[in-house]
Motif scaffolding. Structure first.
Motif, PDB file in Angstrom:
ATOM      1  N   THR A 114       1.271  -1.601   0.432  1.00  0.00           N
ATOM      2  CA  THR A 114       0.374   0.303   0.196  1.00  0.00           C
ATOM      3  C   THR A 114       1.385   1.237  -0.254  1.00  0.00           C
ATOM      4  O   THR A 114       0.708   2.315  -1.376  1.00  0.00           O
ATOM      5  N   MET A 115       1.823   1.565   0.719  1.00  0.00           N
ATOM      6  CA  MET A 115       3.035   2.285   0.693  1.00  0.00           C
ATOM      7  C   MET A 115       3.533   2.511  -0.032  1.00  0.00           C
ATOM      8  O   MET A 115       3.783   3.486  -0.877  1.00  0.00           O
ATOM      9  N   LEU A 116       3.823   1.289  -1.001  1.00  0.00           N
ATOM     10  CA  LEU A 116       4.938   1.660  -2.057  1.00  0.00           C
ATOM     11  C   LEU A 116       4.427   2.173  -3.693  1.00  0.00           C
ATOM     12  O   LEU A 116       4.358   3.025  -4.017  1.00  0.00           O
ATOM     13  N   LEU A 117       3.028   1.238  -3.660  1.00  0.00           N
ATOM     14  CA  LEU A 117       1.822   1.668  -4.698  1.00  0.00           C
ATOM     15  C   LEU A 117       1.091   3.259  -4.182  1.00  0.00           C
ATOM     16  O   LEU A 117       0.994   4.025  -5.330  1.00  0.00           O
ATOM     17  N   GLY A 118       1.127   3.098  -3.214  1.00  0.00           N
ATOM     18  CA  GLY A 118       0.104   4.862  -3.164  1.00  0.00           C
ATOM     19  C   GLY A 118       0.621   5.872  -3.312  1.00  0.00           C
ATOM     20  O   GLY A 118       0.615   6.843  -4.137  1.00  0.00           O
ATOM     21  N   PHE A 220      12.797   7.252  -5.639  1.00  0.00           N
ATOM     22  CA  PHE A 220      13.586   6.961  -4.782  1.00  0.00           C
ATOM     23  C   PHE A 220      14.333   7.087  -3.229  1.00  0.00           C
ATOM     24  O   PHE A 220      14.316   7.035  -2.680  1.00  0.00           O
ATOM     25  N   SER A 221      15.821   7.922  -4.413  1.00  0.00           N
ATOM     26  CA  SER A 221      16.386   8.722  -3.839  1.00  0.00           C
ATOM     27  C   SER A 221      16.136  10.289  -2.966  1.00  0.00           C
ATOM     28  O   SER A 221      16.905  10.710  -2.390  1.00  0.00           O
ATOM     29  N   MET A 223      12.721  12.494  -3.246  1.00  0.00           N
ATOM     30  CA  MET A 223      11.102  13.082  -3.044  1.00  0.00           C
ATOM     31  C   MET A 223      10.880  11.592  -1.778  1.00  0.00           C
ATOM     32  O   MET A 223      10.198  12.166  -0.965  1.00  0.00           O
ATOM     33  N   LEU A 224      11.296  10.608  -1.808  1.00  0.00           N
ATOM     34  CA  LEU A 224      10.821  10.105  -0.831  1.00  0.00           C
ATOM     35  C   LEU A 224      10.777  10.395   0.209  1.00  0.00           C
ATOM     36  O   LEU A 224      10.628  10.010   1.519  1.00  0.00           O
ATOM     37  N   PRO A 225      12.207   9.772   0.731  1.00  0.00           N
ATOM     38  CA  PRO A 225      12.876  10.520   1.887  1.00  0.00           C
ATOM     39  C   PRO A 225      12.196  11.367   2.374  1.00  0.00           C
ATOM     40  O   PRO A 225      12.047  12.114   3.380  1.00  0.00           O
ATOM     41  N   MET A 226      12.512  12.508   1.731  1.00  0.00           N
ATOM     42  CA  MET A 226      11.686  14.274   2.158  1.00  0.00           C
ATOM     43  C   MET A 226      10.644  13.555   2.565  1.00  0.00           C
ATOM     44  O   MET A 226       9.309  14.688   2.940  1.00  0.00           O
ATOM     45  N   ALA A 227       9.711  13.243   2.017  1.00  0.00           N
ATOM     46  CA  ALA A 227       8.224  12.680   2.221  1.00  0.00           C
ATOM     47  C   ALA A 227       8.235  11.991   2.897  1.00  0.00           C
ATOM     48  O   ALA A 227       6.412  10.794   3.989  1.00  0.00           O
TER      49      ALA A 227
END
Length: 317
Positions: A114-118, A220-221, A223-227
């Motif tokens: 859910t977290m990955l696809l969402g 992945f490197s 935007m995702l860490p910022m979120a």
């Protein structure tokens, strides 16, 4: 007191002894109103705390009572004797251990997917403009308006037909329950993360693209860490919602004779209440409820600051 001459007249020098102007009556009324409001707020918070804390204490203390005490003195918080064997009976004889294991297996798979696809869907819809962007976003939002009870019959029929062709995805299988959980939680995850991704600065993303980062590397490197605050918040919501889910497992994970029990914790608590035939095991049930809610409380207490920061991050940016 020193004086100053002005036009042949003497007047007191302006200093700390100068008479102060009386405060307007409106300010006094505002102060009184503020005190009344604060007092009412404190009383309301105390009442709310009692309403939340008392049921938790009641459940925990009832788990330490005997069945006769639970029936004779249901509202009492002090048991005559601490019956710790209730927890052992619920875990062993009530098969709560296997229900816990099944729930953890389903939860790890469903929350991760859910977290990955969402997050991927929300990022693409929030940061990229393309034809049909808003249509896809509103289709995700429409999932929030559909009660799961309306989809019960077609959902069960679809799962049954899929299980005929692919036995791994049929009823009473963890994989199918994981996929249903993902579909059920995806709408709110996309809605929450879409708003969060829109608050992230575009300058960092542009700098990463200038440095040669691909779109997947950027996601992945960078935007995702910022979120991360938003991910933690929505992750907690998904854990709580899927841990406490009862209707979907009851619909799709029905016990079948001759097959191992794949039920999750919510179904286990229902079975625990009547695991002795016509005699209800109330003390064992309260012990099972206590053990079932303990992981949820621990997760929320550990991550409560991250949840609050994730919920307020979009407002502060």
């Amino acid at each position: 007191m020193s004086t100053a001459t002005h036009g042949g007249l003497t007047r007191p020098d302006q200093g700390p002894e100068t008479q102060s102007t009386p405060a307007p009556r409106g300010g006094v009324r505002t102060a009184i109103g503020g005190k009344i409001f604060n007092g009412f707020s404190h009383v309301f918070l105390v009442v709310w705390a009692v309403m939340v804390i008392y049921p938790l204490l009641w459940v925990v203390m009832s788990a330490l009572k005997s069945d006769s005490e639970v029936i004779r003195e249901p509202l009492s918080l002090i048991p005559a004797k601490l019956n710790w064997d209730n927890f052992a009976r619920a875990w062993g004889a009530g098969h709560l251990g296997s229900f816990f294991l099944n729930t953890l297996l389903v939860l790890v798979g469903s929350v991760t997917l859910t977290m990955l696809l969402g997050s991927m869907a929300a990022y693409a819809l929030a940061r990229y403009e393309f034809r049909g962007n808003r249509l896809i976003y509103y289709m995700f939002l429409s999932g929030l308006t559909l009660p799961i009870y309306l989809a019960a019959v077609p959902l069960f029929k679809g799962v049954y037909n899929t299980g005929v062709a692919l036995p791994l995805l049929g009823p009473n299988k963890h994989v199918m329950l994981i996929m249903v959980y993902v579909a059920w939680s995806l709408s709110f995850t996309v809605f929450f993360m879409h708003s969060f991704f829109r608050t992230l600065p575009t300058t960092i993303a542009e700098a990463a693209m200038v440095d040669g980062a691909s779109h997947s590397r950027l996601f992945f490197s960078v935007m995702l860490p910022m979120a991360k605050p938003g991910l933690i918040s929505i992750g907690i919501f998904n854990v709580l919602g899927q841990w406490n889910q009862w209707y979907l497992p009851t619909l799709l994970m029905q016990s079948v004779a001759g097959e191992p029990k794949n039920q999750v914790i919510a179904q286990g608590l229902i079975e625990l209440s009547v695991n002795q035939g016509y005699k209800s095991d109330w003390s064992g049930l309260f012990a099972g409820v206590t053990m079932a809610m303990l992981p949820v409380l621990i997760v929320y207490i550990v991550f409560q600051r991250q949840v609050q920061s994730g919920l307020t991050a979009g407002v502060g940016k």
